[in-house]
Design a protein around this motif. Sequence first.
Motif, PDB file in Angstrom:
ATOM      1  N   GLY A  54      23.585  12.021  56.229  1.00 42.84           N
ATOM      2  CA  GLY A  54      23.891  10.608  55.645  1.00 42.84           C
ATOM      3  C   GLY A  54      24.034  10.716  54.210  1.00 42.84           C
ATOM      4  N   LEU A  55      24.642  11.829  53.774  1.00 41.75           N
ATOM      5  CA  LEU A  55      25.166  11.780  52.381  1.00 41.75           C
ATOM      6  C   LEU A  55      24.157  11.629  51.428  1.00 41.75           C
ATOM      7  CD1 LEU A  55      28.634  10.160  52.868  1.00 41.75           C
ATOM      8  CD2 LEU A  55      28.007  12.465  53.570  1.00 41.75           C
ATOM      9  N   LEU A  56      22.617  11.783  51.727  1.00 37.67           N
ATOM     10  CA  LEU A  56      21.979  11.714  50.585  1.00 37.67           C
ATOM     11  C   LEU A  56      21.568  13.088  49.850  1.00 37.67           C
ATOM     12  CD1 LEU A  56      19.306   9.657  52.720  1.00 37.67           C
ATOM     13  CD2 LEU A  56      20.633   8.964  50.810  1.00 37.67           C
ATOM     14  N   ASP A  57      22.084  14.156  50.382  1.00 40.97           N
ATOM     15  CA  ASP A  57      21.910  15.517  50.007  1.00 40.97           C
ATOM     16  C   ASP A  57      23.302  16.238  50.502  1.00 40.97           C
ATOM     17  OD1 ASP A  57      21.094  17.681  48.785  1.00 40.97           O
ATOM     18  OD2 ASP A  57      19.273  18.009  49.974  1.00 40.97           O
ATOM     19  N   THR A  58      23.597  17.000  49.308  1.00 41.90           N
ATOM     20  CA  THR A  58      24.861  17.840  49.677  1.00 41.90           C
ATOM     21  C   THR A  58      24.733  19.560  49.997  1.00 41.90           C
ATOM     22  OG1 THR A  58      25.025  18.585  47.131  1.00 41.90           O
ATOM     23  CG2 THR A  58      26.215  16.575  47.805  1.00 41.90           C
ATOM     24  N   LEU A  79      30.347   9.077  47.397  1.00 38.82           N
ATOM     25  CA  LEU A  79      29.109   9.013  48.312  1.00 38.82           C
ATOM     26  C   LEU A  79      28.454   7.765  48.287  1.00 38.82           C
ATOM     27  CD1 LEU A  79      27.594  12.595  47.494  1.00 38.82           C
ATOM     28  CD2 LEU A  79      29.167  12.065  49.392  1.00 38.82           C
ATOM     29  N   THR A  80      28.143   7.047  47.260  1.00 37.09           N
ATOM     30  CA  THR A  80      27.442   5.748  47.354  1.00 37.09           C
ATOM     31  C   THR A  80      28.406   5.037  48.225  1.00 37.09           C
ATOM     32  OG1 THR A  80      26.271   6.014  45.295  1.00 37.09           O
ATOM     33  CG2 THR A  80      26.836   3.896  45.942  1.00 37.09           C
ATOM     34  N   GLU A  81      29.459   4.954  47.870  1.00 35.25           N
ATOM     35  CA  GLU A  81      30.477   4.031  48.564  1.00 35.25           C
ATOM     36  C   GLU A  81      30.519   4.110  49.925  1.00 35.25           C
ATOM     37  OE1 GLU A  81      33.141   0.961  49.570  1.00 35.25           O
ATOM     38  OE2 GLU A  81      31.674   1.093  47.702  1.00 35.25           O
ATOM     39  N   GLU A  82      30.657   5.583  50.199  1.00 37.34           N
ATOM     40  CA  GLU A  82      30.815   6.028  51.701  1.00 37.34           C
ATOM     41  C   GLU A  82      29.491   5.391  52.584  1.00 37.34           C
ATOM     42  OE1 GLU A  82      33.255   7.823  54.500  1.00 37.34           O
ATOM     43  OE2 GLU A  82      33.604   7.435  52.233  1.00 37.34           O
ATOM     44  N   ARG A  83      28.389   5.768  51.853  1.00 34.99           N
ATOM     45  CA  ARG A  83      27.010   5.319  52.542  1.00 34.99           C
ATOM     46  C   ARG A  83      27.189   3.911  52.668  1.00 34.99           C
ATOM     47  NH1 ARG A  83      24.742   8.937  48.871  1.00 34.99           N
ATOM     48  NH2 ARG A  83      24.064   7.410  47.376  1.00 34.99           N
ATOM     49  N   ARG A  84      27.377   3.414  51.802  1.00 39.33           N
ATOM     50  CA  ARG A  84      27.620   1.827  51.759  1.00 39.33           C
ATOM     51  C   ARG A  84      28.410   1.174  52.960  1.00 39.33           C
ATOM     52  NH1 ARG A  84      30.129  -2.560  51.569  1.00 39.33           N
ATOM     53  NH2 ARG A  84      32.026  -1.224  50.475  1.00 39.33           N
ATOM     54  N   SER A  85      29.498   1.708  53.037  1.00 38.19           N
ATOM     55  CA  SER A  85      30.695   1.230  54.040  1.00 38.19           C
ATOM     56  C   SER A  85      30.503   1.907  55.427  1.00 38.19           C
ATOM     57  CB  SER A  85      31.896   1.500  53.411  1.00 38.19           C
ATOM     58  OG  SER A  85      32.267   2.746  53.195  1.00 38.19           O
ATOM     59  N   GLU A  86      29.882   3.067  55.508  1.00 35.14           N
ATOM     60  CA  GLU A  86      30.036   3.796  56.836  1.00 35.14           C
ATOM     61  C   GLU A  86      28.809   4.171  57.470  1.00 35.14           C
ATOM     62  OE1 GLU A  86      32.987   4.433  58.196  1.00 35.14           O
ATOM     63  OE2 GLU A  86      34.383   4.060  56.484  1.00 35.14           O
TER      64      GLU A  86
END
Length: 220
Positions: A54-58, A79-86
């Motif tokens: 979920g891209l909350l951790d790397t 990462l924030t944009e990726e989470r928001r859109s995907e």
Amino acid sequence: MSVVELTDVRKRYESGGETVEALKGVDFHGDRGEMVTVIGPSGSGKSTMLNVIGLLDTPTSGTVRIDGRDVTDFDGDELTEERRSEIGFVFQDFHLLPMLTAVENVELPSMWETDVDRHDRAIDLLRRVGLGDRLRHTPDQLSGGQRQRVAIARALINEPDLLLADEPTGNLDRDTGATILDEVTRLKNEEDVAIVAVTHDEQLVEYADRTVNLVDGEIR
């Protein structure tokens, strides 16, 4: 093409002067129209794996790809944009805002969008999960199953390619859980999303297209 793909992902934490390896070279993929459940004992790394997906951790090492794009080295804003859109998220405890109506809770992830259709999509999603007559109800006016339906609709508002679920039936009785899973399966096919669900619930496993067993940070 897989919606999400982990390649040789490792995650290490420093704890009490010791190094804890939560993930040990995990390879994983989730495809469109597929529900994958991740099972395993407590402490096996399931939550860490879900956070990496979920891209909350790397990851400490390895590669994370979303829709074929390497996002491993994205910065915080990317990462924030990726989470928001995907990516859409569904949690065991629903995480609805108590002062907002069902429609407003569903709209929340898209509030920064200029798309004028988001309100109509929120209503459509709530109707599709059987809450067309509960649009203006606040969470305290809804049952546990109804709140989870709102949470599922909210997770889909931005038309994500990937839906992540953390024990989505954990607070529901078996019959309500079955109803929710029937709806999730239908929406999975209609929206053509990949679903990755971490669970201890054998009922959810029965609905999965594929099950992955994570033990001591490794897929077995």
